[in-house]
Design an enzyme around this catalytic site. Structure first.
Site, PDB file in Angstrom:
ATOM      1  N   TYR A   1      -6.816  -7.419  16.582  1.00 60.25           N
ATOM      2  CA  TYR A   1      -7.628  -7.335  15.363  1.00 60.25           C
ATOM      3  C   TYR A   1      -7.785  -8.705  14.696  1.00 60.25           C
TER       4      TYR A   1
ATOM      5  N   HIS B   1     -34.091   7.934   8.711  1.00 60.60           N
ATOM      6  CA  HIS B   1     -34.948   7.027   9.472  1.00 60.60           C
ATOM      7  C   HIS B   1     -35.567   5.965   8.572  1.00 60.60           C
TER       8      HIS B   1
ATOM      9  N   CYS C   1      -6.487  -7.098   4.361  1.00 64.19           N
ATOM     10  CA  CYS C   1      -7.816  -6.486   4.291  1.00 64.19           C
ATOM     11  C   CYS C   1      -8.749  -7.155   3.277  1.00 64.19           C
TER      12      CYS C   1
ATOM     13  N   ASP D   1       3.851  -0.103   7.532  1.00 67.18           N
ATOM     14  CA  ASP D   1       4.012  -0.978   8.702  1.00 67.18           C
ATOM     15  C   ASP D   1       5.464  -1.124   9.141  1.00 67.18           C
TER      16      ASP D   1
ATOM     17  N   CYS E   1      -2.176  -5.949   2.323  1.00 67.89           N
ATOM     18  CA  CYS E   1      -3.598  -5.585   2.321  1.00 67.89           C
ATOM     19  C   CYS E   1      -4.341  -6.303   1.191  1.00 67.89           C
TER      20      CYS E   1
ATOM     21  N   SER F   1       0.823  -1.219   0.000  1.00 67.54           N
ATOM     22  CA  SER F   1       0.000   0.000   0.000  1.00 67.54           C
ATOM     23  C   SER F   1       0.857   1.270   0.000  1.00 67.54           C
TER      24      SER F   1
ATOM     25  N   GLY G   1      14.880  -6.665  -2.794  1.00 67.02           N
ATOM     26  CA  GLY G   1      15.727  -5.493  -2.682  1.00 67.02           C
ATOM     27  C   GLY G   1      16.536  -5.506  -1.401  1.00 67.02           C
TER      28      GLY G   1
ATOM     29  N   ALA H   1     -11.551   0.033  12.115  1.00 65.37           N
ATOM     30  CA  ALA H   1     -12.633  -0.922  12.379  1.00 65.37           C
ATOM     31  C   ALA H   1     -12.056  -2.300  12.596  1.00 65.37           C
TER      32      ALA H   1
ATOM     33  N   GLU I   1     -11.137 -11.006  14.187  1.00 69.92           N
ATOM     34  CA  GLU I   1     -11.719 -11.147  12.845  1.00 69.92           C
ATOM     35  C   GLU I   1     -11.769 -12.609  12.411  1.00 69.92           C
TER      36      GLU I   1
ATOM     37  N   GLU J   1     -28.832   6.929  12.937  1.00 70.53           N
ATOM     38  CA  GLU J   1     -29.516   8.160  13.378  1.00 70.53           C
ATOM     39  C   GLU J   1     -29.385   8.362  14.882  1.00 70.53           C
TER      40      GLU J   1
ATOM     41  N   GLY K   1      -5.758 -11.639  21.099  1.00 71.57           N
ATOM     42  CA  GLY K   1      -7.011 -10.924  21.325  1.00 71.57           C
ATOM     43  C   GLY K   1      -7.032  -9.597  20.601  1.00 71.57           C
TER      44      GLY K   1
HETATM   45  C1  LIG Z   1      -4.901 -10.421   8.152  1.00 70.29           C
HETATM   46  C2  LIG Z   1      -4.765  -8.927   8.043  1.00 70.29           C
HETATM   47  C3  LIG Z   1      -5.889  -8.150   7.892  1.00 70.29           C
HETATM   48  C4  LIG Z   1      -5.760  -6.773   7.794  1.00 70.29           C
HETATM   49  N1  LIG Z   1      -6.898  -6.042   7.657  1.00 70.29           N
HETATM   50  C5  LIG Z   1      -6.813  -4.701   7.572  1.00 70.29           C
HETATM   51  C6  LIG Z   1      -7.989  -3.932   7.398  1.00 70.29           C
HETATM   52  O1  LIG Z   1      -9.105  -4.448   7.349  1.00 70.29           O
HETATM   53  N2  LIG Z   1      -7.858  -2.594   7.291  1.00 70.29           N
HETATM   54  C7  LIG Z   1      -6.637  -1.982   7.345  1.00 70.29           C
HETATM   55  O2  LIG Z   1      -6.571  -0.754   7.220  1.00 70.29           O
HETATM   56  N3  LIG Z   1      -5.501  -2.692   7.509  1.00 70.29           N
HETATM   57  C8  LIG Z   1      -5.567  -4.035   7.619  1.00 70.29           C
HETATM   58  N4  LIG Z   1      -4.421  -4.776   7.753  1.00 70.29           N
HETATM   59  C9  LIG Z   1      -3.126  -4.066   7.819  1.00 70.29           C
HETATM   60  C10 LIG Z   1      -2.643  -3.695   6.402  1.00 70.29           C
HETATM   61  O3  LIG Z   1      -2.627  -4.834   5.588  1.00 70.29           O
HETATM   62  C11 LIG Z   1      -1.255  -3.076   6.482  1.00 70.29           C
HETATM   63  O4  LIG Z   1      -1.280  -2.003   7.405  1.00 70.29           O
HETATM   64  C12 LIG Z   1      -0.786  -2.561   5.123  1.00 70.29           C
HETATM   65  O5  LIG Z   1      -0.775  -3.587   4.161  1.00 70.29           O
HETATM   66  C13 LIG Z   1       0.626  -1.961   5.258  1.00 70.29           C
HETATM   67  O6  LIG Z   1       1.097  -1.575   4.008  1.00 70.29           O
HETATM   68  P1  LIG Z   1       2.673  -1.457   3.740  1.00 70.29           P
HETATM   69  O7  LIG Z   1       2.824  -0.836   2.412  1.00 70.29           O
HETATM   70  O8  LIG Z   1       3.342  -0.843   4.889  1.00 70.29           O
HETATM   71  O9  LIG Z   1       3.203  -2.961   3.720  1.00 70.29           O
HETATM   72  P2  LIG Z   1       2.756  -4.237   2.894  1.00 70.29           P
HETATM   73  O10 LIG Z   1       1.397  -4.108   2.328  1.00 70.29           O
HETATM   74  O11 LIG Z   1       3.031  -5.383   3.798  1.00 70.29           O
HETATM   75  O12 LIG Z   1       3.756  -4.258   1.653  1.00 70.29           O
HETATM   76  C14 LIG Z   1       5.106  -4.538   1.798  1.00 70.29           C
HETATM   77  C15 LIG Z   1       5.569  -5.226   0.535  1.00 70.29           C
HETATM   78  O13 LIG Z   1       6.991  -5.299   0.551  1.00 70.29           O
HETATM   79  C16 LIG Z   1       7.394  -6.541  -0.019  1.00 70.29           C
HETATM   80  N5  LIG Z   1       8.750  -6.809   0.432  1.00 70.29           N
HETATM   81  C17 LIG Z   1       9.181  -7.164   1.676  1.00 70.29           C
HETATM   82  N6  LIG Z   1      10.531  -7.252   1.695  1.00 70.29           N
HETATM   83  C18 LIG Z   1      10.959  -6.961   0.440  1.00 70.29           C
HETATM   84  C19 LIG Z   1      12.242  -6.861  -0.161  1.00 70.29           C
HETATM   85  N7  LIG Z   1      13.354  -7.062   0.543  1.00 70.29           N
HETATM   86  N8  LIG Z   1      12.311  -6.547  -1.473  1.00 70.29           N
HETATM   87  C20 LIG Z   1      11.182  -6.327  -2.202  1.00 70.29           C
HETATM   88  N9  LIG Z   1       9.948  -6.379  -1.675  1.00 70.29           N
HETATM   89  C21 LIG Z   1       9.838  -6.682  -0.372  1.00 70.29           C
HETATM   90  C22 LIG Z   1       6.362  -7.513   0.514  1.00 70.29           C
HETATM   91  O14 LIG Z   1       6.313  -8.675  -0.289  1.00 70.29           O
HETATM   92  C23 LIG Z   1       5.085  -6.673   0.422  1.00 70.29           C
HETATM   93  O15 LIG Z   1       4.441  -6.851  -0.811  1.00 70.29           O
HETATM   94  C24 LIG Z   1      -4.492  -6.159   7.835  1.00 70.29           C
HETATM   95  C25 LIG Z   1      -3.342  -6.942   7.964  1.00 70.29           C
HETATM   96  C26 LIG Z   1      -3.480  -8.313   8.065  1.00 70.29           C
HETATM   97  C27 LIG Z   1      -2.238  -9.154   8.201  1.00 70.29           C
HETATM   98  N1  LIG Z   2      -9.332  -4.311  10.641  1.00 69.63           N
HETATM   99  C1  LIG Z   2      -8.092  -3.867  10.629  1.00 69.63           C
HETATM  100  O1  LIG Z   2      -7.857  -2.695  10.424  1.00 69.63           O
HETATM  101  C2  LIG Z   2      -6.951  -4.813  10.859  1.00 69.63           C
HETATM  102  C3  LIG Z   2      -7.164  -6.164  10.769  1.00 69.63           C
HETATM  103  C4  LIG Z   2      -6.103  -7.022  10.982  1.00 69.63           C
HETATM  104  C5  LIG Z   2      -4.858  -6.521  11.264  1.00 69.63           C
HETATM  105  N2  LIG Z   2      -4.670  -5.193  11.348  1.00 69.63           N
HETATM  106  C6  LIG Z   2      -3.329  -4.666  11.667  1.00 69.63           C
HETATM  107  O2  LIG Z   2      -2.414  -5.721  11.821  1.00 69.63           O
HETATM  108  C7  LIG Z   2      -1.813  -5.651  13.111  1.00 69.63           C
HETATM  109  C8  LIG Z   2      -1.492  -7.023  13.611  1.00 69.63           C
HETATM  110  O3  LIG Z   2      -2.680  -7.688  14.045  1.00 69.63           O
HETATM  111  P1  LIG Z   2      -2.634  -8.725  15.241  1.00 69.63           P
HETATM  112  O4  LIG Z   2      -4.031  -9.026  15.623  1.00 69.63           O
HETATM  113  O5  LIG Z   2      -1.718  -9.830  14.890  1.00 69.63           O
HETATM  114  O6  LIG Z   2      -1.870  -7.929  16.371  1.00 69.63           O
HETATM  115  P2  LIG Z   2      -2.403  -7.081  17.611  1.00 69.63           P
HETATM  116  O7  LIG Z   2      -1.209  -6.394  18.122  1.00 69.63           O
HETATM  117  O8  LIG Z   2      -3.612  -6.296  17.258  1.00 69.63           O
HETATM  118  O9  LIG Z   2      -2.856  -8.180  18.674  1.00 69.63           O
HETATM  119  C9  LIG Z   2      -1.981  -9.160  19.178  1.00 69.63           C
HETATM  120  C10 LIG Z   2      -2.684  -9.877  20.328  1.00 69.63           C
HETATM  121  O10 LIG Z   2      -1.948 -11.030  20.678  1.00 69.63           O
HETATM  122  C11 LIG Z   2      -1.854 -11.089  22.102  1.00 69.63           C
HETATM  123  N3  LIG Z   2      -0.654 -11.868  22.386  1.00 69.63           N
HETATM  124  C12 LIG Z   2       0.626 -11.560  22.055  1.00 69.63           C
HETATM  125  N4  LIG Z   2       1.445 -12.560  22.437  1.00 69.63           N
HETATM  126  C13 LIG Z   2       0.658 -13.512  23.000  1.00 69.63           C
HETATM  127  C14 LIG Z   2       0.907 -14.796  23.566  1.00 69.63           C
HETATM  128  N5  LIG Z   2       2.138 -15.284  23.619  1.00 69.63           N
HETATM  129  N6  LIG Z   2      -0.152 -15.500  24.053  1.00 69.63           N
HETATM  130  C15 LIG Z   2      -1.408 -15.010  24.001  1.00 69.63           C
HETATM  131  N7  LIG Z   2      -1.701 -13.822  23.448  1.00 69.63           N
HETATM  132  C16 LIG Z   2      -0.687 -13.088  22.970  1.00 69.63           C
HETATM  133  C17 LIG Z   2      -1.799  -9.641  22.536  1.00 69.63           C
HETATM  134  O11 LIG Z   2      -2.177  -9.511  23.876  1.00 69.63           O
HETATM  135  C18 LIG Z   2      -2.822  -9.031  21.581  1.00 69.63           C
HETATM  136  O12 LIG Z   2      -4.128  -9.206  22.085  1.00 69.63           O
HETATM  137  C19 LIG Z   2      -2.833  -4.898  13.951  1.00 69.63           C
HETATM  138  O13 LIG Z   2      -2.268  -4.269  15.061  1.00 69.63           O
HETATM  139  C20 LIG Z   2      -3.382  -3.919  12.980  1.00 69.63           C
HETATM  140  O14 LIG Z   2      -2.547  -2.786  12.944  1.00 69.63           O
HETATM  141  C21 LIG Z   2      -5.698  -4.329  11.151  1.00 69.63           C
END
Ligand SMILES: Cc1cc2nc3c(=O)[nH]c(=O)nc-3n(C[C@H](O)[C@H](O)[C@H](O)COP(=O)(O)OP(=O)(O)OC[C@H]3O[C@@H](n4cnc5c(N)ncnc54)[C@H](O)[C@@H]3O)c2cc1C
Ligand SMILES: NC(=O)c1ccc[n+]([C@@H]2O[C@H](COP(=O)([O-])OP(=O)(O)OC[C@H]3O[C@@H](n4cnc5c(N)ncnc54)[C@H](O)[C@@H]3O)[C@@H](O)[C@H]2O)c1
Length: 534
Positions: free
Chosen positions: A255, A497, A125, A364, A120, A82, A193, A402, A259, A502, A253
């Protein structure tokens, strides 16, 4: 392999935007009004740009002629997720020559696999939301009975259809992202890279030089190193399982745990969550203060989870959702002087600059707010800073978010605790009601809403909701919270409504008034108790 090599020419318009060449132009003056730290003094802007090399990629000689750049590119981006895609695309639109490298596509990420689109689009996502949609039907089937729907047989779910359709969509999306890059004139290079020096990136043995390097490599799931951790799966694998889990243990516990608990529960897997915090969501059993210490595999292939409170047997899968770690290993960062936190995240300043002036980081990998729209904001801001001579800080105020649990949760602005910390005196309005749909479905669904106000100014500091459509509703109200509107503005807004939303414009009586300052005269009964923290 390079799929496109185009170096767009910088335009005259582009040069006119540079304050260094035209410091007193009207454009520059209007820019000044939008820059908080530099609003009053153009010298500080120039100083800042010289210090951090925020001036656009190519210089101009005194007579106005373009000086040749000795770099292959103005910007080289490592990681096409992203943040990287947004920064690169905007930079190219502003006239910079840009290259981006990304690992080959796979649904499961590793040191050697990734894919254009990033987490993402391919492992976060998007596939997560598709699985949330799939799982919500079971609740909707239950709801439909009270509205007269009858099914001859119990609806059946075919996991392989869902995963095949989801994967076809991921292929389509990664293709779209590639085209977006190529059509913007960006050189897309497949490979890993690695930073060689402040202006050089190595992609699988081939060297590329750039005036600026952007690290946007994101993060990967983290599974704690406990005995048997090799039997555990993470969120990448959970989104691409060959068959539906019969009984799955989910550790965490946050996100992802919430989910995926909703997803697998809706798809009728048996769920058991191991989590440190106390919580309860529809149909899901949450166990508190139970941290796995080992995973054991029985001869029949089933898994047992050993915790501080005993051992639970009979799982087909154990999923860890215990956080993510930045992808900064073996990237050459320490060698060139990029500073990192003990978690491996890249340390950046407010403009996403690292300790090395030509190297930047967004998303990230910087572990600020790890959400896609935030990575997009950071990438867009950086492109403006570097290539539009418009130093732009990402703005982290009122970032909405969310959790796509079932029911979902949405929020924007401050929590009650944060508001007390920051403002002292606050008023809290809440609503907790049975939605209209539940009157006929007969299901025990509820909706909870909360508004947190500054008692002195009436400004809405935070807005929170748990219940059907919370993410969609909160996105709309986020504009009002970001704009700093007051409760009076909410009250003056006519509702739609009948909707749940609302309620946010019809909340009349505060549930509690919290006062750090002494209670004012005229406050009575429960208000005084709340003010005194009783
Ligand atoms: C299961 C899950 C659900 C999520 N749901 C949501 C959500 O509903 N809403 C939301 O806002 N966020 C959500 N997130 C978080 C969201 O996906 C991330 O915050 C977002 O993708 C971060 O974007 P980024 O560009 O930092 O990294 P990334 O999207 O992780 O992109 C990094 C890219 O770098 C590449 N890369 C890594 N190392 C190298 C290298 N050495 N050379 C070349 N390429 C490389 C990787 O392959 C990857 O494609 C979710 C994350 C997860 C894991
Ligand atoms: N809807 C969204 O926007 C969305 C969805 C998914 C992920 N994300 C992003 O990805 C990130 C990573 O998600 P995540 O859920 O993996 O991380 P998180 O940091 O949200 O949650 C990690 C959880 O694991 C627990 N934990 C850690 N170590 C543990 C252990 N040894 N035993 C038991 N519990 C333990 C923590 O207490 C915490 O509740 C999020 O913080 C968020 O930024 C966003």
């Amino acid at each position: 392999m390079a799929t496109s090599v185009t170096t767009p020419k910088l335009t005259t318009t582009f040069y006119k935007r540079l304050p260094i060449t035209v410091p007193l132009s009207s454009h520059f003056l209007s820019l000044q009004n939008t820059l908080t730290p530099f609003s009053h003094n153009c010298c500080s802007l120039l100083y800042f740009q010289c210090q951090r090399r925020h001036v656009a990629a190519r210089a101009k000689s005194d007579n106005g002629a373009e000086l040749p750049s000795h770099y292959d590119f103005d910007l080289f981006t490592v990681g096409a997720g992203s943040g990287g895609v947004r920064a690169s695309r905007f930079a190219a639109n502003f006239g910079a020559s840009v290259a981006i490298c990304e690992l080959p596509f796979s649904t499961i990420s590793s040191e050697t696999t990734g894919g254009v689109g990033g987490t993402c689009v391919l492992r976060g996502c998007v596939p997560k939301k598709l699985l949330v949609y799939a799982s919500k039907f079971s609740h909707e089937f239950d709801e439909s009975n009270g509205f007269g729907w009858k099914y001859g047989t119990e609806p059946q779910h075919d996991w392989s259809t869902l995963i095949a359709n989801k994967n076809a969509e991921l292929q389509r999306l990664t293709g779209i992202y590639k085209n977006i890059l190529i059509n913007a004139g960006i050189t897309l290079i497949e490979g890993r890279g690695k930073i060689v020096d402040p202006h050089t990136v190595d992609v699988d043995g081939k060297l590329y030089s750039a005036r600026h390097i952007l690290i946007s490599v994101g993060g990967r799931p983290f599974i704690p190193d406990i005995p048997g951790s090799e039997y555990a799966i993470d969120s990448d694998a959970a989104l691409d399982l060959p068959s539906k889990p019969e009984k799955i243990a989910i550790v965490g516990g946050g996100y992802i745990a919430l989910e995926f608990a909703g997803i697998f529960s809706g798809l009728t897997s048996e769920i058991r969550d191991f989590v440190a915090e106390r919580m309860s969501l529809r149909g899901i059993e949450f166990h508190t203060e139970e941290s796995p210490q080992a995973i054991l595999k029985s001869t029949d292939g089933s898994l047992s989870v050993k915790t501080n409170k005993g051992t639970v047997d009979g799982f087909s899968h154990v999923m860890f959702a215990t956080g993510r770690r930045p992808n900064t290993k073996n990237l050459g960062l320490e060698k060139v002087g990029v500073k990192m936190t003990k978690n491996g995240a890249i340390e950046v300043d407010e403009y996403s600059g690292t300790a090395v002036p030509s190297i930047w980081a967004v998303g990230d990998v910087t572990d600020r707010i790890n959400l896609t729209p935030v990575a997009l904001m950071e990438g867009g801001a950086l492109a403006k800073t570097l290539f539009q001579a418009e130093p732009t800080k990402p703005d982290y105020s009122a970032v909405p978010s969310a959790v796509f649990s079932q029911p979902p949760i949405g929020q924007v602005g401050l929590s009650e605790e944060q508001a007390i910390q920051e403002y002292g005196d606050i008023d809290v309005f809440t609503a907790n009601f049975r939605p209209l749909k539940a009157t006929l479905s007969g299901l025990p669904d509820r909706i909870f809403m909360k508004l947190v106000l500054c008692a002195k100014t009436n400004k809405v500091l935070g807005l929170h909701m748990c219940g059907e459509d919370a993410p969609e509703i909160v996105q709309g109200f986020a504009v009002a919270v970001k704009a700093g509107l007051t409760k009076a503005d909410f009250d003056a807004t006519v509702g739609v409504h009948p909707t749940a939303a609302e309620e946010f414009v019809t909340l009349r009586t505060p549930t509690r008034k919290i006062r750090k300052s002494p209670p004012s005269e005229g406050m009575t009964g429960p208000e005084v108790k709340a003010a005194a923290g009783v």
